[in-house]
Design a protein around this motif. Structure first.
Motif, short mmCIF file in Angstrom:
data_model
loop_
_atom_site.label_atom_id
_atom_site.label_comp_id
_atom_site.label_asym_id
_atom_site.label_seq_id
_atom_site.Cartn_x
_atom_site.Cartn_y
_atom_site.Cartn_z
N PRO A 18 -22.27 10.67 -25.23
CA PRO A 18 -22.87 11.66 -26.14
C PRO A 18 -22.94 11.15 -27.58
O PRO A 18 -21.93 10.76 -28.15
N GLN A 19 -24.14 11.14 -28.13
CA GLN A 19 -24.33 10.76 -29.53
C GLN A 19 -25.78 10.96 -29.91
O GLN A 19 -26.68 10.73 -29.10
N GLY A 20 -26.01 11.36 -31.14
CA GLY A 20 -27.34 11.33 -31.72
C GLY A 20 -28.19 12.55 -31.45
O GLY A 20 -27.81 13.48 -30.75
N SER A 21 -29.40 12.52 -32.01
CA SER A 21 -30.30 13.67 -31.97
C SER A 21 -30.74 14.03 -30.56
O SER A 21 -30.93 15.20 -30.25
N GLY A 22 -30.92 13.01 -29.71
CA GLY A 22 -31.30 13.30 -28.33
C GLY A 22 -30.25 14.12 -27.62
O GLY A 22 -30.58 15.04 -26.85
N PHE A 23 -29.00 13.84 -27.89
CA PHE A 23 -27.92 14.63 -27.30
C PHE A 23 -27.88 16.03 -27.90
O PHE A 23 -27.69 17.02 -27.20
N SER A 24 -28.03 16.13 -29.20
CA SER A 24 -27.87 17.42 -29.89
C SER A 24 -29.05 18.36 -29.72
O SER A 24 -28.94 19.55 -30.03
N LEU A 25 -30.19 17.86 -29.22
CA LEU A 25 -31.39 18.68 -29.08
C LEU A 25 -31.10 19.95 -28.27
O LEU A 25 -30.59 19.89 -27.16
N GLY A 26 -31.40 21.10 -28.86
CA GLY A 26 -31.16 22.38 -28.20
C GLY A 26 -29.72 22.83 -28.21
O GLY A 26 -29.38 23.85 -27.62
N GLY A 27 -28.86 22.09 -28.91
CA GLY A 27 -27.44 22.37 -28.86
C GLY A 27 -27.02 23.66 -29.55
O GLY A 27 -26.12 24.36 -29.07
N GLU A 28 -27.65 23.98 -30.68
CA GLU A 28 -27.20 25.16 -31.40
C GLU A 28 -27.43 26.44 -30.59
O GLU A 28 -26.53 27.28 -30.47
N ALA A 29 -28.62 26.59 -30.02
CA ALA A 29 -28.90 27.80 -29.24
C ALA A 29 -27.96 27.90 -28.04
O ALA A 29 -27.45 28.98 -27.72
N ALA A 30 -27.72 26.78 -27.37
CA ALA A 30 -26.84 26.78 -26.20
C ALA A 30 -25.40 27.08 -26.60
O ALA A 30 -24.70 27.85 -25.92
N SER A 31 -24.95 26.49 -27.69
CA SER A 31 -23.58 26.73 -28.15
C SER A 31 -23.39 28.19 -28.55
O SER A 31 -22.35 28.79 -28.25
N ARG A 32 -24.38 28.76 -29.21
CA ARG A 32 -24.28 30.18 -29.58
C ARG A 32 -24.23 31.06 -28.33
O ARG A 32 -23.46 32.03 -28.29
N ALA A 33 -25.02 30.74 -27.32
CA ALA A 33 -24.99 31.53 -26.09
C ALA A 33 -23.60 31.45 -25.44
O ALA A 33 -23.06 32.46 -24.97
N CYS A 34 -23.02 30.26 -25.42
CA CYS A 34 -21.68 30.09 -24.85
C CYS A 34 -20.63 30.82 -25.68
O CYS A 34 -19.71 31.45 -25.13
N LEU A 35 -20.75 30.74 -26.99
CA LEU A 35 -19.78 31.40 -27.86
C LEU A 35 -19.85 32.92 -27.74
O LEU A 35 -18.82 33.60 -27.87
N GLU A 36 -21.04 33.45 -27.51
CA GLU A 36 -21.16 34.90 -27.29
C GLU A 36 -20.35 35.31 -26.08
O GLU A 36 -19.62 36.32 -26.11
N VAL A 37 -20.43 34.54 -25.00
CA VAL A 37 -19.66 34.85 -23.78
C VAL A 37 -18.17 34.67 -24.05
O VAL A 37 -17.35 35.52 -23.67
N LEU A 38 -17.81 33.58 -24.69
CA LEU A 38 -16.39 33.31 -24.96
C LEU A 38 -15.77 34.39 -25.83
O LEU A 38 -14.63 34.81 -25.61
N ARG A 39 -16.51 34.86 -26.82
CA ARG A 39 -15.99 35.91 -27.70
C ARG A 39 -15.86 37.23 -26.96
O ARG A 39 -14.83 37.91 -27.06
N ARG A 40 -16.91 37.57 -26.21
CA ARG A 40 -16.93 38.88 -25.53
C ARG A 40 -15.90 38.98 -24.40
O ARG A 40 -15.21 39.96 -24.25
N LYS A 41 -15.79 37.92 -23.61
CA LYS A 41 -14.96 37.98 -22.40
C LYS A 41 -13.53 37.51 -22.62
O LYS A 41 -12.61 37.95 -21.93
#
Length: 285
Positions: A257-280
């Motif tokens: 894992p490294q660089g822009s290719g890896f990070s592409l789409g990461g913020e939206a996915a991380s926020r979706a995961c954090l919503e679940v982690l916070r709620r549950k």
């Protein structure tokens, strides 16, 4: 109670983006893996000082330097020497950042190697960690010799050194078809050495594995977080998403894992995961 964080490049190569996500979800810390297209081996003193200034200004700790240490061939002398130099650079950065942990591995998988051969390579590593008052957390994953938690526990028991500890990543255990369940078997195997936790979900498939949004894979996070709280774990649990909403993460990127290719789409996915982690699970609450 354990503290919470996120790996920076699971959001973006721009540190400000990772900081904003961490603050939005009331996380305690960042783990540095790649920032501005550079991994910890490639960063210089100025890079580390800029990261420290930004994180401190936002009231966030840096909990770990997620280096690619010893993701190389054990028999490649040039690569091993390069990784040792990279480790010295990453340790210098960790001191600037106020981090106490460096992430590492025990070489690309080679079934012809003995544990003693691998352990011999760690002798200068342990000496350096002692001299620098730093701890390394080793991670298990199928691409390296510690392919699962049982193998990692056996290696740590054999080396038996307080500067070498375990990174518990139950998602990685799903990736190894030969591994027992990450909880409770994997957790109990690593518990004597537990010093850091990565949080991601995975689904084992007929031909391998796929990342998943938290709660949609095969990791029993209720059991994982319950065990951490029961045992008084007071380190960091850090989101390492790997899953992306609109595209499948390439296995080569998951392994390196490294660089822009890896990070592409990461913020939206991380926020979706954090919503679940916070709620549950009250993650970051």
């Amino acid at each position: 109670m354990f503290k919470t964080g996120i790996i920076t490049d699971e959001v973006s190569q721009n540190l400000d983006d990772a900081i904003r996500v961490a603050k939005d979800y009331h996380l305690d810390a960042l783990e540095i893996r790649s920032v501005g297209e550079k991994n910890p081996f490639q960063m210089g003193e100025a890079d580390y000082r800029a990261i420290h200034e930004q994180a401190c200004g936002a009231g966030l700790e840096i909990c770990c330097v997620g280096s690619p240490f010893f993701k190389c061939s054990c028999s490649d002398e040039r690569a091993v020497a390069g990784h040792m130099e990279g480790l010295r650079r990453a340790i210098g950065g960790a001191h600037i950042l106020g981090a106490r942990l460096i992430r590492g591995f025990n070489f690309w998988r080679d079934d012809g190697l003995s544990e003693a051969q691998i352990a011999d390579r760690f002798a200068p590593v342990l000496k350096l960690l002692e001299e620098e008052d730093m701890t390394m957390v080793l991670e298990s994953e199928p691409s390296v010799n510690a392919g699962n938690m049982a193998k990692l526990a056996a290696f740590l028991k054999g080396v038996n050194h307080p500067r070498l500890r375990a990174l518990y990543d139950p998602g990685n255990e799903i990736c190894d078809p030969d591994a027992p369940p990450p909880h409770a078997q994997g957790y109990e195997a690593l518990r004597p050495w537990l010093a850091h936790v990565h949080v991601k979900d995975m689904i084992r498939t007929a031909d391998g594995y796929d990342p998943a949004c938290i709660g949609e894979g095969q990791v029993d996070f209720a059991a994982v977080f319950g065990a951490l709280r029961r045992d008084g774990y007071d380190g960091y649990a850090v989101l390492e998403t790997h899953w992306r909403i609109r595209q499948r993460m390439d296995e080569a990127l998951m392994t390196r894992p490294q660089g822009s290719g890896f990070s592409l789409g990461g913020e939206a996915a991380s926020r979706a995961c954090l919503e679940v982690l916070r709620r549950k699970y009250g993650f970051g609450a």
